[in-house]
Design a protein around this motif. Structure first.
Motif, PDB file in Angstrom:
ATOM      1  N   MET A  71      -6.464   6.340 -40.242  1.00 11.44           N
ATOM      2  CA  MET A  71      -7.059   7.168 -41.391  1.00 11.44           C
ATOM      3  C   MET A  71      -8.488   6.827 -41.192  1.00 11.44           C
ATOM      4  N   THR A  72      -9.667   7.711 -41.276  1.00 14.25           N
ATOM      5  CA  THR A  72     -10.740   7.451 -41.172  1.00 14.25           C
ATOM      6  C   THR A  72     -11.552   7.371 -42.782  1.00 14.25           C
ATOM      7  N   ARG A  73     -12.577   6.497 -42.704  1.00 13.46           N
ATOM      8  CA  ARG A  73     -13.068   6.256 -43.925  1.00 13.46           C
ATOM      9  C   ARG A  73     -14.606   6.796 -43.912  1.00 13.46           C
ATOM     10  N   VAL A  74     -14.718   7.846 -44.765  1.00 11.06           N
ATOM     11  CA  VAL A  74     -16.094   8.698 -44.691  1.00 11.06           C
ATOM     12  C   VAL A  74     -16.683   8.538 -45.669  1.00 11.06           C
ATOM     13  N   LEU A  75     -17.873   8.669 -45.983  1.00 11.04           N
ATOM     14  CA  LEU A  75     -18.948   8.738 -47.202  1.00 11.04           C
ATOM     15  C   LEU A  75     -19.467  10.100 -47.194  1.00 11.04           C
ATOM     16  N   VAL A  76     -19.457  10.879 -47.936  1.00  8.93           N
ATOM     17  CA  VAL A  76     -20.182  12.395 -48.214  1.00  8.93           C
ATOM     18  C   VAL A  76     -21.111  12.281 -49.170  1.00  8.93           C
ATOM     19  N   THR A  77     -22.393  12.294 -49.040  1.00 10.57           N
ATOM     20  CA  THR A  77     -23.361  12.282 -49.809  1.00 10.57           C
ATOM     21  C   THR A  77     -23.848  13.604 -50.533  1.00 10.57           C
ATOM     22  N   GLY A  78     -24.100  13.686 -51.652  1.00 10.77           N
ATOM     23  CA  GLY A  78     -24.238  15.033 -52.216  1.00 10.77           C
ATOM     24  C   GLY A  78     -22.994  15.878 -52.484  1.00 10.77           C
ATOM     25  N   SER A  79     -21.781  15.265 -52.911  1.00 11.15           N
ATOM     26  CA  SER A  79     -20.638  15.699 -53.058  1.00 11.15           C
ATOM     27  C   SER A  79     -19.970  16.106 -54.474  1.00 11.15           C
ATOM     28  N   ALA A  80     -21.204  16.345 -55.435  1.00 16.51           N
ATOM     29  CA  ALA A  80     -20.670  16.815 -56.754  1.00 16.51           C
ATOM     30  C   ALA A  80     -20.387  18.283 -56.583  1.00 16.51           C
ATOM     31  N   ASP A 103      -9.973   8.325 -46.144  1.00 16.65           N
ATOM     32  CA  ASP A 103     -10.329   7.550 -47.123  1.00 16.65           C
ATOM     33  C   ASP A 103     -11.671   8.042 -47.571  1.00 16.65           C
ATOM     34  N   VAL A 104     -12.161   8.761 -48.702  1.00 16.20           N
ATOM     35  CA  VAL A 104     -13.303   9.317 -48.806  1.00 16.20           C
ATOM     36  C   VAL A 104     -14.196   8.481 -49.897  1.00 16.20           C
ATOM     37  N   MET A 105     -15.507   8.519 -49.599  1.00 12.27           N
ATOM     38  CA  MET A 105     -16.259   7.883 -50.531  1.00 12.27           C
ATOM     39  C   MET A 105     -17.299   9.278 -50.802  1.00 12.27           C
ATOM     40  N   VAL A 106     -17.340   9.296 -52.379  1.00 14.51           N
ATOM     41  CA  VAL A 106     -18.067  10.512 -52.726  1.00 14.51           C
ATOM     42  C   VAL A 106     -19.416  10.080 -53.408  1.00 14.51           C
ATOM     43  N   HIS A 107     -20.375  10.769 -53.398  1.00 20.52           N
ATOM     44  CA  HIS A 107     -21.812  10.353 -54.125  1.00 20.52           C
ATOM     45  C   HIS A 107     -22.359  11.271 -54.958  1.00 20.52           C
ATOM     46  N   PRO A 149     -15.523  -1.157 -43.964  1.00 18.12           N
ATOM     47  CA  PRO A 149     -16.650  -0.513 -43.202  1.00 18.12           C
ATOM     48  C   PRO A 149     -16.214   0.981 -43.101  1.00 18.12           C
ATOM     49  N   LEU A 150     -17.478   2.110 -43.118  1.00 19.62           N
ATOM     50  CA  LEU A 150     -17.276   3.072 -43.073  1.00 19.62           C
ATOM     51  C   LEU A 150     -17.419   3.768 -41.492  1.00 19.62           C
ATOM     52  N   ASP A 151     -16.212   4.558 -41.263  1.00 25.09           N
ATOM     53  CA  ASP A 151     -16.356   5.092 -39.835  1.00 25.09           C
ATOM     54  C   ASP A 151     -17.261   6.360 -39.660  1.00 25.09           C
ATOM     55  N   ALA A 152     -17.726   7.074 -40.787  1.00 23.89           N
ATOM     56  CA  ALA A 152     -18.591   8.122 -40.850  1.00 23.89           C
ATOM     57  C   ALA A 152     -19.406   8.421 -41.772  1.00 23.89           C
ATOM     58  N   VAL A 153     -20.501   8.906 -41.816  1.00 25.14           N
ATOM     59  CA  VAL A 153     -21.192   9.280 -43.139  1.00 25.14           C
ATOM     60  C   VAL A 153     -21.684  10.707 -42.763  1.00 25.14           C
ATOM     61  N   ILE A 154     -21.535  11.597 -43.810  1.00 26.46           N
ATOM     62  CA  ILE A 154     -21.748  12.945 -43.615  1.00 26.46           C
ATOM     63  C   ILE A 154     -23.152  13.017 -44.666  1.00 26.46           C
ATOM     64  N   HIS A 155     -24.239  13.216 -44.131  1.00 28.94           N
ATOM     65  CA  HIS A 155     -25.590  13.219 -45.240  1.00 28.94           C
ATOM     66  C   HIS A 155     -25.670  14.790 -45.699  1.00 28.94           C
ATOM     67  N   ASN A 156     -25.130  14.962 -46.732  1.00 25.21           N
ATOM     68  CA  ASN A 156     -25.088  16.260 -47.439  1.00 25.21           C
ATOM     69  C   ASN A 156     -26.103  16.491 -48.577  1.00 25.21           C
ATOM     70  N   ALA A 157     -26.509  15.478 -49.088  1.00 29.31           N
ATOM     71  CA  ALA A 157     -27.346  15.312 -50.155  1.00 29.31           C
ATOM     72  C   ALA A 157     -28.710  15.900 -49.720  1.00 29.31           C
TER      73      ALA A 157
END
Length: 133
Positions: A1-10, A27-31, A74-82
């Protein structure tokens, strides 16, 4: 399972991305920028997403988010969407915050790379104004 942060995810593409990643079992982190926008993420949080809140126009908020994320796995990836389209927030949100957040996040060594090699890579990166020959 990949742990990912997605910024600007509202909403918009960020929300759609976070929704898709959750559906695929990641596994998703939302911002969200603020608590009001974070309320829009309750449906994703109910499905397992973890919510982080911070306004990317404020460097202290970016540092706080990085510290919060570094206290977890630790995160595996960050998607800078914000991002913003215009106005005085363009530079801090679209450029400074993604750079600062990425620089502050702890990294794990890829398979086959030792922590010492990873540390060496970090210290030997090209510096602004330094030309590589």
């Amino acid at each position: 399972m990949t742990r990912v942060l997605v910024t600007g995810s509202a909403d918009g593409l960020g929300r759609a991305t976070a929704d898709t990643l959750l559906a695929q079992g990641h596994d998703v982190m939302v911002h969200a920028r603020n608590q009001e926008r974070a309320e829009d993420l309750f449906a994703l949080a109910d499905r397992g997403a973890r919510v982080v809140v911070g306004d990317f126009t404020q460097r202290d908020a970016v540092r706080r988010i990085a510290a919060e994320l570094n206290d977890a796995e630790p995160l595996d990836a960050v998607i800078h969407n914000a991002g913003v389209w215009s106005g005085p927030a363009v530079m801090p949100v679209n450029i400074t915050a993604p750079y600062l957040l990425t620089a502050l996040l702890q990294r794990t060594a890829p398979t086959g790379v030792s922590e010492q090699q990873l540390a060496l890579r970090r210290t030997t990166r090209a510096r602004p104004g330094r030309l590589e020959g």
